[in-house]
Scaffold this active site. Structure first.
Site, PDB file in Angstrom:
ATOM      1  N   GLU A 214      32.756   5.879  65.925  1.00 52.52           N
ATOM      2  CA  GLU A 214      31.681   6.001  66.900  1.00 52.52           C
ATOM      3  C   GLU A 214      30.471   6.590  66.182  1.00 52.52           C
ATOM      4  OE1 GLU A 214      31.599   5.139  70.141  1.00 52.52           O
ATOM      5  OE2 GLU A 214      33.630   4.323  70.036  1.00 52.52           O
TER       6      GLU A 214
ATOM      7  N   ASN B   8      19.521   8.080  45.896  1.00 50.47           N
ATOM      8  CA  ASN B   8      18.640   9.259  45.872  1.00 50.47           C
ATOM      9  C   ASN B   8      18.045   9.545  44.496  1.00 50.47           C
ATOM     10  OD1 ASN B   8      20.489  11.167  48.395  1.00 50.47           O
ATOM     11  ND2 ASN B   8      18.735   9.802  48.611  1.00 50.47           N
TER      12      ASN B   8
ATOM     13  N   HIS C 144      15.231  21.130  51.895  1.00 55.54           N
ATOM     14  CA  HIS C 144      16.559  21.035  51.270  1.00 55.54           C
ATOM     15  C   HIS C 144      17.218  22.413  51.192  1.00 55.54           C
ATOM     16  CE1 HIS C 144      15.860  16.893  50.455  1.00 55.54           C
ATOM     17  NE2 HIS C 144      14.933  17.098  49.541  1.00 55.54           N
TER      18      HIS C 144
ATOM     19  N   ASP D 100      20.218  14.107  57.569  1.00 59.32           N
ATOM     20  CA  ASP D 100      18.905  13.523  57.356  1.00 59.32           C
ATOM     21  C   ASP D 100      17.808  14.417  57.949  1.00 59.32           C
ATOM     22  OD1 ASP D 100      17.089  11.641  56.508  1.00 59.32           O
ATOM     23  OD2 ASP D 100      17.365  10.307  58.226  1.00 59.32           O
TER      24      ASP D 100
ATOM     25  N   ARG E 205      14.200   9.201  43.988  1.00 59.16           N
ATOM     26  CA  ARG E 205      13.230  10.186  44.451  1.00 59.16           C
ATOM     27  C   ARG E 205      12.492  10.825  43.269  1.00 59.16           C
ATOM     28  NH1 ARG E 205      15.944  13.342  49.650  1.00 59.16           N
ATOM     29  NH2 ARG E 205      16.391  11.462  50.859  1.00 59.16           N
TER      30      ARG E 205
ATOM     31  N   ARG F  86      11.316  15.832  56.363  1.00 58.10           N
ATOM     32  CA  ARG F  86      10.461  15.792  57.553  1.00 58.10           C
ATOM     33  C   ARG F  86      10.368  17.175  58.201  1.00 58.10           C
ATOM     34  NH1 ARG F  86      12.723  10.648  57.550  1.00 58.10           N
ATOM     35  NH2 ARG F  86      14.634  11.276  58.616  1.00 58.10           N
TER      36      ARG F  86
ATOM     37  N   SER G   2      22.910   3.649  56.015  1.00 64.73           N
ATOM     38  CA  SER G   2      22.374   3.963  54.684  1.00 64.73           C
ATOM     39  C   SER G   2      23.454   3.981  53.605  1.00 64.73           C
ATOM     40  CB  SER G   2      21.614   5.302  54.711  1.00 64.73           C
ATOM     41  OG  SER G   2      20.492   5.209  55.559  1.00 64.73           O
TER      42      SER G   2
END
Length: 257
Positions: free
Chosen positions: A221, A79, A48, A31, A82, A35, A210
């Site tokens: 975990e 996705n 990307h 992820d 998008r 950003r 997600s």
């Protein structure tokens, strides 16, 4: 609790990793590409592109650590929502990735596998994926498992439909449906004893699954890191695994039992 474990590892300086306790199956929700790009005033696709380079670095690092399966959440069933231009770019990434990286995968004895509804991918993407599967099919080292057009709810629905058809045909009694039976209908069944990841890492500070490996994550975990995926590397992987090793996995039992 997560932050306490991470701080303890960080205070020790370089992460101390017990090579004898490296998890067999590590899954990563990659992820933060967008950003990362936006923070540098770049278009999202630049993130990307950089994220693809991170996949290469982390794959080799994971293989060198002795991890048996590395599952990467590359493209989800959601996705497709998008922008069209971004989706088109994302569909080109597997082509670029495999065209440049398959020789390195073979050199490191890494086998490519894919889970998800790949039939809905563009022809060029499907061809690139199939080419990588064919080129690495004889590799016996780490499995690099891409979740491509994958959604866990979709996976569970498909598994349920297969089981329901067997029951409807009289080939399966409802009471014969066990956890193990359901697991054999999941897309990770071909991974055998390594089907369920011991640890799921998510980058970029978000703390949710997600729609990723909901069935398989029953006792996984979770390690959440603030780094965006393009900034993640081999040392980041070691740090995350050190956090994993600092925990005691009880599987519903007692610590000292």
């Amino acid at each position: 609790m997560k932050m306490d474990s991470q701080k303890q590892v960080e205070l020790a300086g370089q992460p101390h990793l017990d090579r004898q306790r490296v998890p067999h199956h590590v899954a990563i929700i990659m992820d933060g590409n967008g950003r990362w790009a936006q923070s540098r005033h770049l278009p999202r696709v630049a993130g990307h592109q950089q994220g693809m380079q991170t996949v290469k670095k982390v794959t080799i690092a994971a293989s060198d650590l002795g991890i048996k399966v590395l599952t990467l959440y590359a493209f989800s069933t959601e996705n497709w929502k998008r922008p069209t231009a971004e989706v088109k770019f994302l569909m080109q990434l597997p082509i670029r990735f495999f065209n440049t990286f398959v020789p390195d995968l073979v050199a490191h004895n890494v086998r490519v596998m894919v889970m998800g509804d790949t039939a809905k991918l563009p022809d060029g993407t499907q061809n690139a994926v199939q080419g990588a599967l064919d080129a690495t099919k004889n590799c016996t080292g780490m499995i690099l498992n891409f979740a491509l057009n994958y959604g866990s709810r979709d996976e569970i629905v498909r598994a349920t439909q297969k089981i329901a058809k067997q029951v409807a045909a009289g080939a399966l009694a409802p009471e014969a449906i066990t956890e193990e039976f359901i697991s054999q209908e999941m897309m990770t069944a071909s991974l055998g004893q390594f089907a369920d990841p011991e640890v799921i890492i998510r980058t970029s500070g978000e703390e949710r699954l997600s729609n990723f490996m909901l069935w398989q994550a029953a006792y996984s975990e979770f390690v959440f890191v603030d780094e965006h995926w393009p900034d993640f590397d081999g040392e980041s992987l070691k740090q995350a695994l050190a956090v994993f090793q600092s925990r005691h996995r009880r599987f519903g039992g007692l610590k000292n039992k």
